[in-house]
Design a protein around this motif. Structure first.
Motif, PDB file in Angstrom:
ATOM      1  N   ASP A 126      21.691 -37.778 -40.586  1.00 34.45           N
ATOM      2  CA  ASP A 126      21.998 -39.171 -40.274  1.00 34.45           C
ATOM      3  C   ASP A 126      23.371 -39.558 -40.808  1.00 34.45           C
ATOM      4  OD1 ASP A 126      21.575 -41.741 -39.312  1.00 34.45           O
ATOM      5  OD2 ASP A 126      20.452 -42.389 -41.075  1.00 34.45           O
ATOM      6  N   GLN A 127      23.697 -39.095 -42.008  1.00 30.18           N
ATOM      7  CA  GLN A 127      24.989 -39.426 -42.593  1.00 30.18           C
ATOM      8  C   GLN A 127      26.126 -38.745 -41.839  1.00 30.18           C
ATOM      9  OE1 GLN A 127      25.060 -39.203 -46.840  1.00 30.18           O
ATOM     10  NE2 GLN A 127      27.233 -39.716 -46.997  1.00 30.18           N
ATOM     11  N   ILE A 128      25.918 -37.496 -41.431  1.00 32.71           N
ATOM     12  CA  ILE A 128      26.934 -36.807 -40.624  1.00 32.71           C
ATOM     13  C   ILE A 128      27.204 -37.589 -39.347  1.00 32.71           C
ATOM     14  CG2 ILE A 128      27.354 -34.763 -39.190  1.00 32.71           C
ATOM     15  CD1 ILE A 128      25.836 -33.119 -41.307  1.00 32.71           C
ATOM     16  N   LEU A 129      26.150 -37.982 -38.651  1.00 36.44           N
ATOM     17  CA  LEU A 129      26.306 -38.692 -37.387  1.00 36.44           C
ATOM     18  C   LEU A 129      26.894 -40.086 -37.596  1.00 36.44           C
ATOM     19  CD1 LEU A 129      22.992 -37.635 -35.609  1.00 36.44           C
ATOM     20  CD2 LEU A 129      25.257 -36.589 -35.453  1.00 36.44           C
ATOM     21  N   THR A 130      26.570 -40.705 -38.734  1.00 40.20           N
ATOM     22  CA  THR A 130      27.130 -42.029 -39.039  1.00 40.20           C
ATOM     23  C   THR A 130      28.639 -41.942 -39.248  1.00 40.20           C
ATOM     24  OG1 THR A 130      25.070 -42.823 -40.044  1.00 40.20           O
ATOM     25  CG2 THR A 130      27.095 -43.936 -40.696  1.00 40.20           C
ATOM     26  N   ILE A 131      29.089 -40.937 -39.988  1.00 36.59           N
ATOM     27  CA  ILE A 131      30.527 -40.756 -40.212  1.00 36.59           C
ATOM     28  C   ILE A 131      31.253 -40.549 -38.889  1.00 36.59           C
ATOM     29  CG2 ILE A 131      32.272 -39.203 -41.186  1.00 36.59           C
ATOM     30  CD1 ILE A 131      30.312 -38.697 -43.514  1.00 36.59           C
ATOM     31  N   LEU A 132      30.717 -39.679 -38.062  1.00 31.43           N
ATOM     32  CA  LEU A 132      31.361 -39.393 -36.775  1.00 31.43           C
ATOM     33  C   LEU A 132      31.300 -40.607 -35.859  1.00 31.43           C
ATOM     34  CD1 LEU A 132      30.014 -35.769 -36.272  1.00 31.43           C
ATOM     35  CD2 LEU A 132      32.349 -36.432 -36.861  1.00 31.43           C
ATOM     36  N   ASP A 133      30.215 -41.354 -35.923  1.00 31.76           N
ATOM     37  CA  ASP A 133      30.075 -42.572 -35.129  1.00 31.76           C
ATOM     38  C   ASP A 133      31.144 -43.588 -35.519  1.00 31.76           C
ATOM     39  OD1 ASP A 133      28.995 -44.428 -33.364  1.00 31.76           O
ATOM     40  OD2 ASP A 133      27.502 -45.151 -34.783  1.00 31.76           O
ATOM     41  N   LEU A 140      27.525 -34.055 -29.692  1.00 33.52           N
ATOM     42  CA  LEU A 140      26.357 -33.443 -29.073  1.00 33.52           C
ATOM     43  C   LEU A 140      25.460 -32.942 -30.195  1.00 33.52           C
ATOM     44  CD1 LEU A 140      24.667 -32.290 -26.751  1.00 33.52           C
ATOM     45  CD2 LEU A 140      26.167 -30.281 -26.759  1.00 33.52           C
ATOM     46  N   VAL A 141      24.286 -33.529 -30.324  1.00 32.85           N
ATOM     47  CA  VAL A 141      23.307 -33.089 -31.308  1.00 32.85           C
ATOM     48  C   VAL A 141      22.500 -31.952 -30.693  1.00 32.85           C
ATOM     49  CG1 VAL A 141      21.277 -33.726 -32.677  1.00 32.85           C
ATOM     50  CG2 VAL A 141      23.142 -35.375 -32.350  1.00 32.85           C
ATOM     51  N   VAL A 142      22.497 -30.811 -31.363  1.00 31.93           N
ATOM     52  CA  VAL A 142      21.741 -29.657 -30.894  1.00 31.93           C
ATOM     53  C   VAL A 142      20.548 -29.448 -31.818  1.00 31.93           C
ATOM     54  CG1 VAL A 142      21.774 -27.189 -30.395  1.00 31.93           C
ATOM     55  CG2 VAL A 142      23.790 -28.592 -29.903  1.00 31.93           C
ATOM     56  N   GLY A 143      19.368 -29.593 -31.261  1.00 34.63           N
ATOM     57  CA  GLY A 143      18.163 -29.467 -32.053  1.00 34.63           C
ATOM     58  C   GLY A 143      17.641 -28.045 -32.100  1.00 34.63           C
ATOM     59  N   THR A 144      16.509 -27.894 -32.735  1.00 31.58           N
ATOM     60  CA  THR A 144      15.876 -26.588 -32.859  1.00 31.58           C
ATOM     61  C   THR A 144      14.388 -26.786 -33.114  1.00 31.58           C
ATOM     62  OG1 THR A 144      15.852 -24.516 -34.114  1.00 31.58           O
ATOM     63  CG2 THR A 144      16.368 -26.505 -35.340  1.00 31.58           C
ATOM     64  N   ALA A 145      13.607 -25.800 -32.723  1.00 41.32           N
ATOM     65  CA  ALA A 145      12.204 -25.780 -33.110  1.00 41.32           C
ATOM     66  C   ALA A 145      12.089 -25.029 -34.439  1.00 41.32           C
ATOM     67  CB  ALA A 145      11.370 -25.106 -32.020  1.00 41.32           C
ATOM     68  N   ALA A 146      10.872 -24.880 -34.922  1.00 42.75           N
ATOM     69  CA  ALA A 146      10.652 -24.183 -36.186  1.00 42.75           C
ATOM     70  C   ALA A 146      10.557 -22.686 -35.917  1.00 42.75           C
ATOM     71  CB  ALA A 146       9.370 -24.686 -36.837  1.00 42.75           C
ATOM     72  N   SER A 167      10.933 -31.070 -35.171  1.00 44.44           N
ATOM     73  CA  SER A 167      11.576 -30.902 -33.863  1.00 44.44           C
ATOM     74  C   SER A 167      11.916 -32.238 -33.213  1.00 44.44           C
ATOM     75  CB  SER A 167      10.675 -30.070 -32.938  1.00 44.44           C
ATOM     76  OG  SER A 167       9.439 -30.714 -32.717  1.00 44.44           O
ATOM     77  N   LYS A 168      11.136 -33.280 -33.512  1.00 47.23           N
ATOM     78  CA  LYS A 168      11.408 -34.606 -32.951  1.00 47.23           C
ATOM     79  C   LYS A 168      12.593 -35.285 -33.630  1.00 47.23           C
ATOM     80  CE  LYS A 168       6.834 -35.953 -31.256  1.00 47.23           C
ATOM     81  NZ  LYS A 168       5.721 -36.925 -31.424  1.00 47.23           N
ATOM     82  N   MET A 169      12.889 -34.875 -34.849  1.00 47.30           N
ATOM     83  CA  MET A 169      13.937 -35.518 -35.644  1.00 47.30           C
ATOM     84  C   MET A 169      15.275 -35.561 -34.910  1.00 47.30           C
ATOM     85  SD  MET A 169      15.336 -34.157 -39.342  1.00 47.30           S
ATOM     86  CE  MET A 169      15.564 -32.497 -38.661  1.00 47.30           C
ATOM     87  N   PHE A 170      15.608 -34.496 -34.199  1.00 48.89           N
ATOM     88  CA  PHE A 170      16.916 -34.407 -33.557  1.00 48.89           C
ATOM     89  C   PHE A 170      17.064 -35.432 -32.435  1.00 48.89           C
ATOM     90  CE2 PHE A 170      15.701 -30.279 -35.274  1.00 48.89           C
ATOM     91  CZ  PHE A 170      16.752 -30.061 -36.143  1.00 48.89           C
ATOM     92  N   SER A 171      16.038 -35.572 -31.616  1.00 44.23           N
ATOM     93  CA  SER A 171      16.114 -36.553 -30.531  1.00 44.23           C
ATOM     94  C   SER A 171      16.124 -37.973 -31.084  1.00 44.23           C
ATOM     95  CB  SER A 171      14.948 -36.373 -29.554  1.00 44.23           C
ATOM     96  OG  SER A 171      13.709 -36.563 -30.197  1.00 44.23           O
ATOM     97  N   GLU A 172      15.380 -38.193 -32.159  1.00 48.83           N
ATOM     98  CA  GLU A 172      15.357 -39.523 -32.765  1.00 48.83           C
ATOM     99  C   GLU A 172      16.724 -39.901 -33.320  1.00 48.83           C
ATOM    100  OE1 GLU A 172      10.640 -39.238 -34.103  1.00 48.83           O
ATOM    101  OE2 GLU A 172      12.241 -38.917 -35.574  1.00 48.83           O
ATOM    102  N   LEU A 173      17.385 -38.970 -33.969  1.00 48.91           N
ATOM    103  CA  LEU A 173      18.712 -39.249 -34.529  1.00 48.91           C
ATOM    104  C   LEU A 173      19.754 -39.413 -33.419  1.00 48.91           C
ATOM    105  CD1 LEU A 173      18.721 -36.843 -37.594  1.00 48.91           C
ATOM    106  CD2 LEU A 173      18.751 -39.342 -37.659  1.00 48.91           C
ATOM    107  N   LYS A 176      19.276 -42.836 -32.018  1.00 53.78           N
ATOM    108  CA  LYS A 176      19.746 -43.850 -32.966  1.00 53.78           C
ATOM    109  C   LYS A 176      21.249 -44.039 -32.887  1.00 53.78           C
ATOM    110  CE  LYS A 176      20.106 -44.861 -37.927  1.00 53.78           C
ATOM    111  NZ  LYS A 176      19.714 -44.457 -39.305  1.00 53.78           N
ATOM    112  N   HIS A 177      21.986 -42.941 -32.761  1.00 55.75           N
ATOM    113  CA  HIS A 177      23.447 -43.011 -32.798  1.00 55.75           C
ATOM    114  C   HIS A 177      24.088 -43.011 -31.403  1.00 55.75           C
ATOM    115  CE1 HIS A 177      23.909 -42.633 -37.155  1.00 55.75           C
ATOM    116  NE2 HIS A 177      22.838 -41.864 -37.113  1.00 55.75           N
ATOM    117  N   GLY A 178      23.277 -42.972 -30.363  1.00 52.57           N
ATOM    118  CA  GLY A 178      23.818 -42.977 -29.011  1.00 52.57           C
ATOM    119  C   GLY A 178      24.545 -41.689 -28.671  1.00 52.57           C
ATOM    120  N   ASP A 179      24.091 -40.566 -29.258  1.00 50.65           N
ATOM    121  CA  ASP A 179      24.736 -39.280 -29.029  1.00 50.65           C
ATOM    122  C   ASP A 179      23.999 -38.485 -27.955  1.00 50.65           C
ATOM    123  OD1 ASP A 179      26.630 -39.701 -31.061  1.00 50.65           O
ATOM    124  OD2 ASP A 179      25.264 -38.931 -32.597  1.00 50.65           O
ATOM    125  N   LEU A 180      24.695 -37.541 -27.371  1.00 49.19           N
ATOM    126  CA  LEU A 180      24.066 -36.622 -26.446  1.00 49.19           C
ATOM    127  C   LEU A 180      23.153 -35.673 -27.205  1.00 49.19           C
ATOM    128  CD1 LEU A 180      27.126 -35.717 -24.175  1.00 49.19           C
ATOM    129  CD2 LEU A 180      25.231 -37.258 -23.628  1.00 49.19           C
TER     130      LEU A 180
END
Length: 229
Positions: A126-133, A140-146, A167-173, A176-180
């Protein structure tokens, strides 16, 4: 240290020469730079540099008419180290100081999985995306499964309620930040042994080729946001 993979500047130089500007290209005419901030997946650990994700991505974008520079941050491993790179390193501070014409692919989390409290991982990302925002850098947020170690730990009964929220965390973030969002880095590769290295986790060269092919439209959409600013 950040590694930079440059595309050919021949076409750009020729265009500048036509305008009488050779050797003095304005900043707004510079090629877009894609910064890859992530772990050994996006850094193609175990794959030759000539066959890596970054090399194949550059080639794919060139072929699609999108010449770029790709700046590989290098292996940052965890969300905490990725945040430290952005917030504390010279390269990360330089990006913040000069964000124009840059986009960032953030691919972090797999090395946190089942090792670091999920709330801490979420807070770091969240902090990384906030700084970039705040710097108006398209992301582009790239998620992953376990996968890998994480999967084995969860199978052993440690944190059985962890995998789904992870796995849901990535889409939620991203929302939140309006990122791809590209939901799973290894989409199209998982379960295909011939596309994985001996560890049955990291993509091999053929696997990286599949990932680039699948992710390319989303990266093109990311680059389009540079043109819209």
């Amino acid at each position: 240290m950040t590694k930079v993979r440059d595309v050919s500047f021949g076409a750009l130089a020729a265009f500048s020469a036509m305008l009488g500007l050779a050797g003095n290209v304005d900043a707004e005419d510079a090629l877009p730079t894609i910064v890859t901030l992530g772990d050994s997946y996006i850094n193609s650990g175990g794959v030759a540099p000539t066959e890596s994700f970054a090399t194949k991505l550059k080639s794919g974008l060139n072929a699609a008419g999108h010449p770029v520079t790709i700046a590989e941050v290098g292996y940052t491993g965890t969300s905490k180290r990725g945040l430290a790179w952005l917030a504390e390193s010279k390269e990360g501070l330089d990006l913040q100081a000069n964000p124009a014409n840059h986009v960032v692919i953030v691919e972090l989390g797999q090395n946190d999985c089942a090792r670091i409290d999920l709330d801490h991982t979420r807070a770091n990302l969240d902090q990384i995306l906030t700084i970039l925002d705040h710097k108006r850098v398209p992301v582009l947020v790239v998620g992953t499964a376990a996968y890998g170690y994480c999967s084995s730990m969860l199978s052993a009964g440690q944190g059985a309620d962890y995998a789904e929220p992870f796995s849901k965390m990535f889409s939620e973030l991203a929302t939140k930040h309006g990122d791809l969002l590209y939901a799973d880095f290894k989409e199209g590769v998982t379960g295909h042994r011939e596309l994985l290295q001996a560890d049955n986790d990291h993509p091999n060269a053929a696997g990286d080729a599949i990932i680039v092919r699948n992710m390319l439209p989303m990266v093109e959409a990311l680059l389009a946001q540079v043109q819209q600013r």
